[in-house]
Design a protein around this motif. Structure first.
Motif, PDB file in Angstrom:
ATOM      1  N   HIS A  21       0.844  -1.201   0.000  1.00 61.11           N
ATOM      2  CA  HIS A  21       0.000   0.000   0.000  1.00 61.11           C
ATOM      3  C   HIS A  21       0.879   1.250   0.000  1.00 61.11           C
ATOM      4  O   HIS A  21       0.575   2.246   0.651  1.00 61.11           O
ATOM      5  N   ASP A  22       1.961   1.151  -0.783  1.00 61.45           N
ATOM      6  CA  ASP A  22       2.971   2.201  -0.882  1.00 61.45           C
ATOM      7  C   ASP A  22       2.811   2.915  -2.227  1.00 61.45           C
ATOM      8  O   ASP A  22       3.351   2.481  -3.239  1.00 61.45           O
ATOM      9  N   MET A  23       2.062   3.997  -2.215  1.00 57.89           N
ATOM     10  CA  MET A  23       1.763   4.684  -3.462  1.00 57.89           C
ATOM     11  C   MET A  23       2.963   5.476  -3.993  1.00 57.89           C
ATOM     12  O   MET A  23       3.041   5.751  -5.187  1.00 57.89           O
ATOM     13  N   VAL A  24       3.903   5.816  -3.129  1.00 52.72           N
ATOM     14  CA  VAL A  24       5.155   6.425  -3.609  1.00 52.72           C
ATOM     15  C   VAL A  24       5.912   5.395  -4.437  1.00 52.72           C
ATOM     16  O   VAL A  24       6.414   5.696  -5.523  1.00 52.72           O
ATOM     17  N   ALA A  25       5.991   4.157  -3.936  1.00 51.06           N
ATOM     18  CA  ALA A  25       6.650   3.084  -4.682  1.00 51.06           C
ATOM     19  C   ALA A  25       5.913   2.808  -5.989  1.00 51.06           C
ATOM     20  O   ALA A  25       6.536   2.601  -7.030  1.00 51.06           O
ATOM     21  N   LEU A  26       4.577   2.813  -5.944  1.00 49.50           N
ATOM     22  CA  LEU A  26       3.801   2.604  -7.169  1.00 49.50           C
ATOM     23  C   LEU A  26       4.128   3.696  -8.182  1.00 49.50           C
ATOM     24  O   LEU A  26       4.410   3.405  -9.347  1.00 49.50           O
ATOM     25  N   GLY A  27       4.109   4.931  -7.736  1.00 54.13           N
ATOM     26  CA  GLY A  27       4.413   6.043  -8.634  1.00 54.13           C
ATOM     27  C   GLY A  27       5.799   5.956  -9.234  1.00 54.13           C
ATOM     28  O   GLY A  27       6.017   6.354 -10.391  1.00 54.13           O
ATOM     29  N   SER A  28       6.760   5.413  -8.496  1.00 54.83           N
ATOM     30  CA  SER A  28       8.138   5.326  -8.988  1.00 54.83           C
ATOM     31  C   SER A  28       8.289   4.357 -10.150  1.00 54.83           C
ATOM     32  O   SER A  28       9.295   4.374 -10.849  1.00 54.83           O
ATOM     33  N   LEU A  29       7.295   3.517 -10.380  1.00 50.16           N
ATOM     34  CA  LEU A  29       7.339   2.570 -11.493  1.00 50.16           C
ATOM     35  C   LEU A  29       7.000   3.226 -12.829  1.00 50.16           C
ATOM     36  O   LEU A  29       7.232   2.644 -13.883  1.00 50.16           O
ATOM     37  N   PHE A  30       6.449   4.447 -12.778  1.00 46.41           N
ATOM     38  CA  PHE A  30       5.924   5.106 -13.969  1.00 46.41           C
ATOM     39  C   PHE A  30       6.835   6.216 -14.478  1.00 46.41           C
ATOM     40  O   PHE A  30       7.522   6.885 -13.711  1.00 46.41           O
ATOM     41  N   ASP A  31       6.782   6.430 -15.785  1.00 46.96           N
ATOM     42  CA  ASP A  31       7.391   7.585 -16.441  1.00 46.96           C
ATOM     43  C   ASP A  31       6.615   8.829 -16.000  1.00 46.96           C
ATOM     44  O   ASP A  31       5.398   8.737 -15.773  1.00 46.96           O
TER      45      ASP A  31
END
Length: 140
Positions: A21-31
């Motif tokens: 539930h780490d949305m910072v980590a999720l965001g880091s996967l994207f351009d």
């Protein structure tokens, strides 16, 4: 945060960010200029918009959810560009208004290589449904 050093890393990296539930980590996967289409057809562009789409659901209905992802294939389409398909099984928990249940989706993502890291440029998530009834179905 999981760094994607090859396109095959995407299902695991996405699963780890979701399950933590780490949305910072999720965001880091994207351009930074990535696009995202959720399983309901909601389209957004940019890391900020993708994270903003996910934060409220991870604070509420999906706060106790988990994903289990399974790579289907990786198709290189140009130098530093690949298409990735993977299955994703969402296990919603008690926090969801419908209670605990499973949802299967198919995810298609376009990844680009930036230095030594791969990032998602576009991702679309489609719920598996019965075409005759529209009811969600689970894959075998």
């Amino acid at each position: 945060m999981t760094k994607m050093t090859k396109p095959e890393d995407l299902p695991g990296a996405f699963q780890a960010a979701w399950n933590g539930h780490d949305m910072v980590a999720l965001g880091s996967l994207f351009d930074p200029d990535a696009t995202f289409v959720n399983r309901f057809g909601h389209y957004v562009r940019s890391i900020e918009a993708i994270v903003a789409l996910h934060v409220p659901i991870h604070e509420t209905i999906y706060r106790d959810s988990t994903l289990q992802n399974e790579l289907i294939d990786v198709t290189p389409i140009a130098d530093g560009v690949a298409v990735v398909h993977f299955w994703s099984r969402l296990a919603a928990g008690a926090a969801h208004p419908a209670g605990p249940h499973l949802v299967d989706t198919l995810i298609l993502a376009v990844l680009t290589k930036q230095g030594e890291t791969w990032r998602i440029r576009a991702l679309e998530n489609v719920t598996l449904t019965n075409p005759r009834t529209g009811e969600a179905i689970l894959r075998d």
